[in-house]
Design a protein around this motif. Structure first.
Motif, PDB file in Angstrom:
ATOM      1  N   ASN A   1       0.794  -1.231   0.000  1.00 56.48           N
ATOM      2  CA  ASN A   1       0.000   0.000   0.000  1.00 56.48           C
ATOM      3  C   ASN A   1       0.831   1.288   0.000  1.00 56.48           C
ATOM      4  O   ASN A   1       0.282   2.370  -0.095  1.00 56.48           O
ATOM      5  N   CYS A   2       2.151   1.149   0.137  1.00 60.22           N
ATOM      6  CA  CYS A   2       3.007   2.344   0.206  1.00 60.22           C
ATOM      7  C   CYS A   2       2.948   3.107  -1.120  1.00 60.22           C
ATOM      8  O   CYS A   2       2.925   2.527  -2.191  1.00 60.22           O
ATOM      9  N   GLU A   3       2.923   4.443  -1.012  1.00 56.61           N
ATOM     10  CA  GLU A   3       2.803   5.268  -2.227  1.00 56.61           C
ATOM     11  C   GLU A   3       4.157   5.661  -2.802  1.00 56.61           C
ATOM     12  O   GLU A   3       4.235   6.170  -3.917  1.00 56.61           O
ATOM     13  N   ASN A   4       5.219   5.441  -2.058  1.00 61.78           N
ATOM     14  CA  ASN A   4       6.560   5.855  -2.516  1.00 61.78           C
ATOM     15  C   ASN A   4       7.616   4.793  -2.243  1.00 61.78           C
ATOM     16  O   ASN A   4       8.504   4.993  -1.423  1.00 61.78           O
ATOM     17  N   LEU A   5       7.508   3.664  -2.893  1.00 59.84           N
ATOM     18  CA  LEU A   5       8.456   2.573  -2.623  1.00 59.84           C
ATOM     19  C   LEU A   5       9.899   3.029  -2.742  1.00 59.84           C
ATOM     20  O   LEU A   5      10.245   3.797  -3.636  1.00 59.84           O
TER      21      LEU A   5
ATOM     22  N   GLU B   1      11.105  -1.347  -0.611  1.00 60.45           N
ATOM     23  CA  GLU B   1      10.693  -1.260   0.790  1.00 60.45           C
ATOM     24  C   GLU B   1       9.688  -0.125   0.955  1.00 60.45           C
ATOM     25  O   GLU B   1       9.711   0.852   0.199  1.00 60.45           O
ATOM     26  N   ALA B   2       8.823  -0.254   1.983  1.00 58.19           N
ATOM     27  CA  ALA B   2       7.890   0.833   2.269  1.00 58.19           C
ATOM     28  C   ALA B   2       8.674   2.062   2.707  1.00 58.19           C
ATOM     29  O   ALA B   2       9.689   1.938   3.398  1.00 58.19           O
ATOM     30  N   CYS B   3       8.190   3.258   2.305  1.00 57.12           N
ATOM     31  CA  CYS B   3       8.963   4.472   2.583  1.00 57.12           C
ATOM     32  C   CYS B   3       8.882   4.884   4.053  1.00 57.12           C
ATOM     33  O   CYS B   3       9.784   5.512   4.582  1.00 57.12           O
ATOM     34  N   GLY B   4       7.758   4.554   4.705  1.00 58.82           N
ATOM     35  CA  GLY B   4       7.612   4.929   6.111  1.00 58.82           C
ATOM     36  C   GLY B   4       7.177   6.371   6.298  1.00 58.82           C
ATOM     37  O   GLY B   4       7.028   6.833   7.427  1.00 58.82           O
ATOM     38  N   LYS B   5       7.000   7.100   5.196  1.00 55.65           N
ATOM     39  CA  LYS B   5       6.680   8.530   5.315  1.00 55.65           C
ATOM     40  C   LYS B   5       5.351   8.909   4.667  1.00 55.65           C
ATOM     41  O   LYS B   5       4.757   9.916   5.020  1.00 55.65           O
ATOM     42  N   CYS B   6       4.913   8.122   3.703  1.00 50.64           N
ATOM     43  CA  CYS B   6       3.688   8.503   2.992  1.00 50.64           C
ATOM     44  C   CYS B   6       2.463   8.334   3.901  1.00 50.64           C
ATOM     45  O   CYS B   6       2.552   7.748   4.982  1.00 50.64           O
ATOM     46  N   GLN B   7       1.339   8.844   3.445  1.00 48.37           N
ATOM     47  CA  GLN B   7       0.107   8.793   4.220  1.00 48.37           C
ATOM     48  C   GLN B   7      -0.233   7.352   4.614  1.00 48.37           C
ATOM     49  O   GLN B   7      -0.553   7.054   5.762  1.00 48.37           O
ATOM     50  N   SER B   8      -0.123   6.455   3.606  1.00 48.22           N
ATOM     51  CA  SER B   8      -0.486   5.059   3.858  1.00 48.22           C
ATOM     52  C   SER B   8       0.439   4.440   4.902  1.00 48.22           C
ATOM     53  O   SER B   8      -0.014   3.742   5.811  1.00 48.22           O
ATOM     54  N   CYS B   9       1.748   4.678   4.789  1.00 46.65           N
ATOM     55  CA  CYS B   9       2.701   4.118   5.758  1.00 46.65           C
ATOM     56  C   CYS B   9       2.417   4.670   7.154  1.00 46.65           C
ATOM     57  O   CYS B   9       2.422   3.933   8.134  1.00 46.65           O
ATOM     58  N   LEU B  10       2.182   5.973   7.242  1.00 44.76           N
ATOM     59  CA  LEU B  10       2.003   6.601   8.546  1.00 44.76           C
ATOM     60  C   LEU B  10       0.743   6.108   9.262  1.00 44.76           C
ATOM     61  O   LEU B  10       0.730   5.970  10.480  1.00 44.76           O
TER      62      LEU B  10
HETATM   63 ZN   LIG Z   1       5.068   4.681   2.177  1.00 42.66          ZN
END
Ligand SMILES: [Zn+2]
Length: 541
Positions: free
Chosen positions: A64-68, A72-81
């Motif tokens: 679901n991460c918007e900025n791979l 790996e998941a970015c940890g910063k996008c809306q979905s990750c947060l």
């Molecule tokens: Zn993300």
């Protein structure tokens, strides 16, 4: 203290690269995301504590991460947060929710589109525990999944997952994490947490956790709160585990045919309430090393490769088959002693032991002839032939007599009788709980076991067991226990004979009994020496 997090939560991997020991699976999952080849259903299988649930969460987050970033998941996008509170991530622990209608409803809601992410992702832990109705709902969904839905299921027990579900999943098998990988990871955490621990203690924790990282971390957690420095001793006293030193001593005693030592070491372990499973596994490992050694150089090991191999198989059988009915240490002891042949030179060896141990040099010089002597000793047949022969004869006669008038009705009746023996407190009768009744006539029972130690043990106590059956259950029976191989052969022979019209006639076994009427048979004596009857105890509820 409120902030305190147990290690396995605190160090739960947050991205693919921190998952320990599952490189192959992780790469496949990463590639699937990067190449946009995501399936609708995944099944993660494997032993507990190997990272299935953690990986499922990371996988869901990354999908679901918007900025791979490099897969790996970015940890910063809306979905990750918002991942941990996202309404689009539905976590179900089937082990605690089974049979509950909510689960079915959750799955039925799959048609509703995700509210804030690309995909609506269901993570179902211990999926094999779902109720039938939940499975049905799941199956319906998996047959025609909405494009926005992904199911990630995990199970420790893939055999219990219906084949209809299996066939619709992409399956990944999580392997046990190796000793080395667990050690390395524990070391890493000990550094971060400033925990003092010795190397052998690290190894022991890794060993005890049996390839499950979660268990290893829990152990480390408990130990670190109790000790300033974690040592092997602190683990052994806390977990009733068994040191490699003890195992080595036992293996030496086995190779030397030193029955006193074997029995002594096993009794100690039993008295310390050591975990018999750990014991068997460690023993098998050590014996395996000797087996390899003896294959490479037969003279380097004092007993034959074949003997070690058979002993390992037998111990492994013990591991799979020990039930709560009989003291496991008893069976282990028999499994070992079964492969150790003794002769008259044995006692001499025991007497000489002290001399040998004190005069190290002479022992070294004696090494070669000594080895030959032991090899010779092992090959020689032992004292118990007479009784073994007697039992072999008895096997023939009693099997024959059972076949002569075997019937299905008798079989069912006596199977019911044996069932009522379950929970029997009498130690001799309790042994019957671990065997199978395979044929019966009115007066004869044929039982089988694939533990040769059980076969030996029960056959050495036949008349006692028969007496108790008479006293307690008012049945006069002659019983015999066969190994499963023996039974297979005899059964085949029986069927062949039936086809050929051969009739079985009853054979009188009294002539055989007379021959053996000397008071205590050797075999029985051996059994009695190894364990006095009050040592055969029931340890289950
Ligand atoms: Zn993300």
């Amino acid at each position: 203290m409120v902030d305190y997090k147990v290690f396995y939560r605190k160090y739960r991997p947050q991205n693919f690269s921190s998952v320990v020991g599952q490189e192959y699976t992780i790469n496949m999952l990463k590639n699937a995301i990067m190449n946009n080849k995501i399936s609708h259903a995944y099944l993660f299988t494997g032993p507990r504590g190997t990272g299935k649930t953690s990986t499922a969460k990371i996988f869901a987050k990354t999908i679901n991460c918007e900025n791979l970033v490099n897969g790996e998941a970015c940890g910063k996008c809306q979905s990750c947060l918002s991942f941990s509170n996202s309404p689009d991530i539905i976590e179900i622990d089937a082990a605690s929710n089974n049979g509950v209608d909510d689960v079915r409803e959750l799955i039925n809601n799959v048609k509703i589109a995700p509210t804030e992410s690309k995909y609506k992702i269901y993570i179902i832990d211990e999926v094999h525990m779902l109720s039938q109705s939940a499975f049905n709902a799941l199956l319906l969904t998996l047959e025609e999944p909405p494009s926005h839905a992904i199911f990630i299921m995990a199970t420790t027990n893939v055999e219990s997952v219906p084949i209809t579900i299996l066939s619709r999943c992409q399956r990944f098998n999580f392997k046990k994490i190796t000793l080395q990988e667990i050690c390395d990871h524990l070391k890493y955490i000990c550094n971060l947490e400033q925990i003092k621990i010795t190397d052998d203690a690290l190894q022991e924790i890794a060993y005890l956790s049996e390839g499950g990282l979660r268990d290893a971390l829990s152990l480390l957690d408990q130990l670190s709160s109790n000790y300033e420095e974690i040592t092997l001793d602190s683990i052994l006293t806390n977990y009733g585990s068994i040191s490699s030193l003890t195992i080595n001593k036992l293996v030496e005693a086995i190779l030397d045919g030193n029955i006193n030592d074997i029995v002594g070491i096993i009794t100690d372990l039993e008295n310390n309430a050591s975990d018999y499973k750990v014991f068997i596994k460690k023993l098998i490992q050590q014996l395996n090393k000797k087996a390899i050694l003896s294959k490479q150089n037969p003279l380097a090991v004092k007993i034959s490769y074949e003997q070690i191999k058979d002993m390992i198989f037998e111990l492994n059988n013990c591991l799979n088959q020990i039930t709560i009915h009989v003291n496991p240490y008893l069976l282990i002891q028999l499994a070992i002693l079964n492969y150790i042949k003794i002769d008259n030179t044995y006692q001499q060896n025991v007497d000489n032991n002290t001399v040998k141990n004190t005069v190290d040099n002479s022992k070294l010089m004696e090494k070669e002839p000594y080895q030959e002597k032991v090899l010779d000793k092992v090959v020689k047949t032992d004292d118990f032939d007479g009784d073994l022969e007697y039992i072999e004869e008895l096997k023939k006669i009693r099997t024959n007599n059972c076949f002569a008038s075997a019937s299905k009705t008798d079989l069912i009746n006596y199977q019911n009788l044996l069932k009522s023996i379950q929970g029997e407190k009498d130690s001799l009768l309790a042994m019957l709980v671990d065997v199978s009744l395979v044929a019966a006539s009115k007066d004869n029972l044929i039982l089988t076991s694939n533990l040769s130690s059980t076969v030996l043990l029960i056959n050495s106590k036949l008349s006692e067991i028969e007496n108790i059956l008479w006293e307690k259950y008012n049945v006069k029976l002659k019983i015999i226990v066969l190994s499963e191989d023996e039974w297979k052969n005899l059964k085949q022979e029986y069927i062949q004979n039936l086809k050929n019209g051969v009739k079985y006639k009853l054979i009188d076994e009294s002539s055989l009994e007379k021959k053996n009427s000397k008071e205590n048979s050797q075999l029985e004596k051996l059994a009695n020496e190894l364990f006095d009857s009050n040592k055969i105890e029931i340890i289950g509820e």
